[in-house]
Write a protein that holds these residues in place. Structure first.
Motif, short mmCIF file in Angstrom:
data_model
loop_
_atom_site.label_atom_id
_atom_site.label_comp_id
_atom_site.label_asym_id
_atom_site.label_seq_id
_atom_site.Cartn_x
_atom_site.Cartn_y
_atom_site.Cartn_z
N GLU A 132 -4.77 -20.67 -30.47
CA GLU A 132 -3.39 -20.28 -30.65
C GLU A 132 -2.95 -19.50 -29.42
O GLU A 132 -3.70 -18.70 -28.89
CB GLU A 132 -3.23 -19.44 -31.89
CG GLU A 132 -3.53 -20.20 -33.15
CD GLU A 132 -3.33 -19.38 -34.41
OE1 GLU A 132 -3.28 -18.15 -34.34
OE2 GLU A 132 -3.19 -20.02 -35.46
N MET A 133 -1.73 -19.76 -28.99
CA MET A 133 -1.22 -19.11 -27.80
C MET A 133 0.15 -18.53 -28.06
O MET A 133 0.97 -19.12 -28.74
CB MET A 133 -1.12 -20.10 -26.64
CG MET A 133 -2.45 -20.63 -26.18
SD MET A 133 -2.26 -21.61 -24.73
CE MET A 133 -3.96 -22.03 -24.41
N GLY A 134 0.40 -17.36 -27.51
CA GLY A 134 1.70 -16.73 -27.54
C GLY A 134 2.17 -16.55 -26.10
O GLY A 134 1.45 -16.90 -25.17
N ILE A 135 3.36 -16.03 -25.89
CA ILE A 135 3.88 -15.88 -24.54
C ILE A 135 4.48 -14.51 -24.32
O ILE A 135 5.06 -13.92 -25.23
CB ILE A 135 4.93 -16.98 -24.23
CG1 ILE A 135 5.28 -16.98 -22.76
CG2 ILE A 135 6.16 -16.81 -25.08
CD1 ILE A 135 6.05 -18.20 -22.31
N ARG A 136 4.31 -14.00 -23.12
CA ARG A 136 4.99 -12.80 -22.64
C ARG A 136 5.88 -13.28 -21.51
O ARG A 136 5.45 -14.06 -20.66
CB ARG A 136 4.00 -11.80 -22.04
CG ARG A 136 2.88 -11.39 -22.93
CD ARG A 136 1.93 -10.53 -22.12
NE ARG A 136 0.71 -10.27 -22.87
CZ ARG A 136 -0.33 -9.66 -22.37
NH1 ARG A 136 -0.32 -9.24 -21.12
NH2 ARG A 136 -1.39 -9.44 -23.11
N ALA A 137 7.10 -12.83 -21.45
CA ALA A 137 7.98 -13.24 -20.36
C ALA A 137 8.95 -12.13 -20.03
O ALA A 137 9.47 -11.47 -20.93
CB ALA A 137 8.74 -14.52 -20.73
N SER A 138 9.18 -11.95 -18.75
CA SER A 138 10.22 -11.02 -18.31
C SER A 138 11.53 -11.78 -18.28
O SER A 138 11.56 -12.93 -17.85
CB SER A 138 9.91 -10.50 -16.91
OG SER A 138 8.66 -9.87 -16.90
N PRO A 139 12.63 -11.16 -18.71
CA PRO A 139 13.89 -11.90 -18.69
C PRO A 139 14.36 -12.14 -17.26
O PRO A 139 14.45 -11.21 -16.47
CB PRO A 139 14.86 -10.98 -19.43
CG PRO A 139 14.23 -9.63 -19.40
CD PRO A 139 12.76 -9.83 -19.25
N PRO A 140 14.59 -13.39 -16.90
CA PRO A 140 15.05 -13.70 -15.55
C PRO A 140 16.56 -13.49 -15.41
O PRO A 140 17.24 -13.12 -16.37
CB PRO A 140 14.68 -15.17 -15.39
CG PRO A 140 14.75 -15.71 -16.76
CD PRO A 140 14.33 -14.57 -17.68
N LEU A 141 17.07 -13.78 -14.24
CA LEU A 141 18.49 -13.64 -13.95
C LEU A 141 19.34 -14.50 -14.90
O LEU A 141 20.38 -14.06 -15.36
CB LEU A 141 18.75 -14.06 -12.49
CG LEU A 141 20.19 -14.05 -12.02
CD1 LEU A 141 20.77 -12.65 -12.10
CD2 LEU A 141 20.27 -14.58 -10.60
N GLY A 155 -2.62 -31.30 -26.36
CA GLY A 155 -3.64 -30.79 -27.27
C GLY A 155 -4.43 -29.62 -26.69
O GLY A 155 -5.58 -29.41 -27.06
N VAL A 156 -3.81 -28.85 -25.83
CA VAL A 156 -4.50 -27.71 -25.20
C VAL A 156 -4.60 -26.53 -26.16
O VAL A 156 -5.57 -25.79 -26.14
CB VAL A 156 -3.78 -27.29 -23.89
CG1 VAL A 156 -4.36 -26.02 -23.31
CG2 VAL A 156 -3.83 -28.43 -22.88
N GLY A 157 -3.60 -26.35 -26.98
CA GLY A 157 -3.61 -25.23 -27.92
C GLY A 157 -2.51 -25.36 -28.94
O GLY A 157 -1.66 -26.23 -28.83
N ARG A 158 -2.55 -24.49 -29.92
CA ARG A 158 -1.50 -24.45 -30.94
C ARG A 158 -0.67 -23.21 -30.69
O ARG A 158 -1.18 -22.11 -30.56
CB ARG A 158 -2.11 -24.41 -32.34
CG ARG A 158 -1.07 -24.57 -33.45
CD ARG A 158 -1.72 -24.76 -34.81
NE ARG A 158 -2.54 -23.63 -35.22
CZ ARG A 158 -2.06 -22.56 -35.86
NH1 ARG A 158 -0.78 -22.47 -36.15
NH2 ARG A 158 -2.86 -21.58 -36.21
N TRP A 159 0.61 -23.38 -30.61
CA TRP A 159 1.56 -22.33 -30.27
C TRP A 159 1.91 -21.49 -31.48
O TRP A 159 2.12 -22.03 -32.56
CB TRP A 159 2.83 -22.99 -29.74
CG TRP A 159 3.80 -22.03 -29.16
CD1 TRP A 159 4.82 -21.39 -29.81
CD2 TRP A 159 3.86 -21.60 -27.81
NE1 TRP A 159 5.50 -20.59 -28.93
CE2 TRP A 159 4.94 -20.71 -27.70
CE3 TRP A 159 3.11 -21.89 -26.67
CZ2 TRP A 159 5.28 -20.10 -26.50
CZ3 TRP A 159 3.47 -21.29 -25.49
CH2 TRP A 159 4.53 -20.41 -25.42
N VAL A 160 1.96 -20.16 -31.31
CA VAL A 160 2.48 -19.27 -32.35
C VAL A 160 3.57 -18.42 -31.73
O VAL A 160 3.44 -17.96 -30.60
CB VAL A 160 1.38 -18.37 -32.97
CG1 VAL A 160 0.36 -19.20 -33.74
CG2 VAL A 160 0.69 -17.52 -31.94
#
Length: 126
Positions: free
Chosen positions: A1-10, A30-35
């Protein structure tokens, strides 16, 4: 399972485009399951190093007829429970030329190709 961190861009819609394309590419391969929230085995931090659209060719009336778009990103994968870095993509870039420019369309094209390249690189590492 993968989550994401992101900085808000312009461009506020750019984060959404990046997340969507990355989630879809991870699922398609099929690399991972997104949460979207909660515990994840890994978290991915995406950094947009640059996103530019430039006009390159103008006619006699000074109207632009050719544009160049470029985006560079970097991804870092962290282990979800320890926050330890387990993989770093390095800088991944993509450029394309357009006759007409609409920022969201251009960004969508660029992010789709960049996420393909990023996930290809990730698959070799995992």
């Amino acid at each position: 399972e993968m989550g994401i961190r992101a900085s808000p861009p312009l461009y506020p819609w750019l984060s959404y485009s990046l997340r969507t394309e990355l989630r879809d590419e991870l699922a398609a391969r099929g690399v991972g399951r997104w949460v979207d929230s909660g515990r994840a085995d890994y978290e991915i931090a995406l950094k947009v190093d640059s996103f530019t659209i430039r006009s390159w060719l103008t006619d006699s009336d000074d109207a632009t007829s050719l544009y160049s778009a470029n985006m560079n990103v970097e991804a870092i994968v962290y282990k979800g429970d320890t926050n330890q870095e387990v993989w770093r993509s390095g800088n991944i870039g993509y450029s394309q030329s357009y006759e007409r420019v609409q920022e969201k369309t251009v960004a969508s094209d660029l992010t789709r190709e960049l996420m393909r390249r990023l996930v290809s690189s990730m698959r070799r590492a995992f």
